[in-house]
Scaffold this motif. Structure first.
Motif, PDB file in Angstrom:
ATOM      1  N   ASP A 195     -30.548 110.769  50.520  1.00 44.96           N
ATOM      2  CA  ASP A 195     -30.780 112.114  51.040  1.00 44.96           C
ATOM      3  C   ASP A 195     -31.527 112.992  50.045  1.00 44.96           C
ATOM      4  OD1 ASP A 195     -29.518 111.437  53.378  1.00 44.96           O
ATOM      5  OD2 ASP A 195     -27.580 112.338  52.816  1.00 44.96           O
ATOM      6  N   THR A 208     -23.146 115.310  45.152  1.00 45.91           N
ATOM      7  CA  THR A 208     -23.525 114.287  46.126  1.00 45.91           C
ATOM      8  C   THR A 208     -22.936 112.938  45.742  1.00 45.91           C
ATOM      9  OG1 THR A 208     -25.600 115.448  46.522  1.00 45.91           O
ATOM     10  CG2 THR A 208     -25.463 113.170  47.293  1.00 45.91           C
ATOM     11  N   ARG A 209     -22.330 112.289  46.711  1.00 47.17           N
ATOM     12  CA  ARG A 209     -21.770 110.960  46.466  1.00 47.17           C
ATOM     13  C   ARG A 209     -22.830 109.901  46.757  1.00 47.17           C
ATOM     14  NH1 ARG A 209     -16.273 109.989  49.529  1.00 47.17           N
ATOM     15  NH2 ARG A 209     -16.480 108.089  48.270  1.00 47.17           N
ATOM     16  N   VAL A 245     -24.544 106.422  47.951  1.00 45.63           N
ATOM     17  CA  VAL A 245     -24.317 105.526  49.085  1.00 45.63           C
ATOM     18  C   VAL A 245     -23.945 104.157  48.540  1.00 45.63           C
ATOM     19  CG1 VAL A 245     -25.377 104.402  51.063  1.00 45.63           C
ATOM     20  CG2 VAL A 245     -25.914 106.791  50.526  1.00 45.63           C
ATOM     21  N   THR A 292     -23.896  97.699  56.710  1.00 44.41           N
ATOM     22  CA  THR A 292     -24.055  99.028  56.128  1.00 44.41           C
ATOM     23  C   THR A 292     -22.698  99.572  55.758  1.00 44.41           C
ATOM     24  OG1 THR A 292     -25.984  99.447  57.503  1.00 44.41           O
ATOM     25  CG2 THR A 292     -24.922 101.355  56.491  1.00 44.41           C
TER      26      THR A 292
END
Length: 224
Positions: free
Chosen positions: A172, A212-213, A215, A223
């Motif tokens: 992101d 923000t973590r 992914v 996924t």
């Protein structure tokens, strides 16, 4: 005294041999070296074309007073290249291709934490030293990602490499990371003046990344 181009005659009938084509070709090759085309190729191309045109005229005008021959063309060529070099140096500065490969922490004062780099950046910003503030803030951003294990510590990593690697874990923010790396490169290597806006942009991104973590990596083709 009449003189027009290669193989023309002086009014007394003596031949004048000015290798204008060879000199112009030498100027053409020199002017089109890659170092002159790193930025804004459109204006540079137009400048090259204009100088080539002026070179041809200058050979015609100057060769006769200088006595004709290859020496006249060489003098004109050297003068034009000197002027072009000064113009391009003032416009773009020294070539920075090698410098862009420098590691982000090259020249840093030993291993430092993200908090220390942030403090240094803030101190530089308070003094209005925006280039140093940008440099330290970018280091703080990357060191923070290393401390959170988003990036594994690696000596010699460039800002571009850090942005690309972090962008895979933080998709992101991938675009913002790439933009930040380009901004850092442009400022750190002398092509763009630093300012408060650039520093604030990196500082804000640093704070955003901290919230923000990453992914998780996909396992078994699925996924996470």
């Amino acid at each position: 005294m009449g003189f027009r181009g290669e193989g023309a005659l002086l009014t007394d009938g003596a031949p004048v041999d000015v290798p204008r084509d060879a000199a112009r070709e030498a100027a053409h090759e020199e002017l089109r070296k890659a170092v002159y085309h790193q930025n804004e190729p459109g204006p540079v191309e137009r400048l090259v074309d204009w100088i080539e045109e002026q070179f041809g005229r200058a050979v015609d005008d100057v060769a006769s007073p200088l006595g004709g021959g290859g020496h006249a063309a060489l003098v004109v060529l050297l003068l034009l290249l000197l002027v072009l070099g000064v113009v391009l140096w003032r416009r773009y500065g020294a070539p920075r291709r090698a410098a862009r490969a420098s590691g982000l922490f090259t020249g840093a004062q030993g291993p430092r934490s993200a908090a220390q780099h942030r403090a240094d950046a803030a101190a530089h910003a308070a003094r209005g030293d925006w280039e140093d503030a940008v440099r330290e803030q970018m280091r703080a951003l990357v060191r923070g990602l290393e401390e959170r294990t988003v990036l594994s510590p690696r000596p010699g990593r460039t800002a571009d490499e850090a942005a690309a690697e972090a962008g895979r874990a933080l998709p992101d923010q991938a675009r913002e990371l790439a933009s930040a790396a380009r901004l850092f490169d442009d400022i750190a290597f002398g092509e763009r003046p630093a300012d408060e806006r650039a520093y604030r942009l990196l500082a804000d991104l640093d704070q955003t990344l901290g919230r923000t973590r990453p992914v998780p990596a996909a396992v078994g083709g699925g996924t996470a």
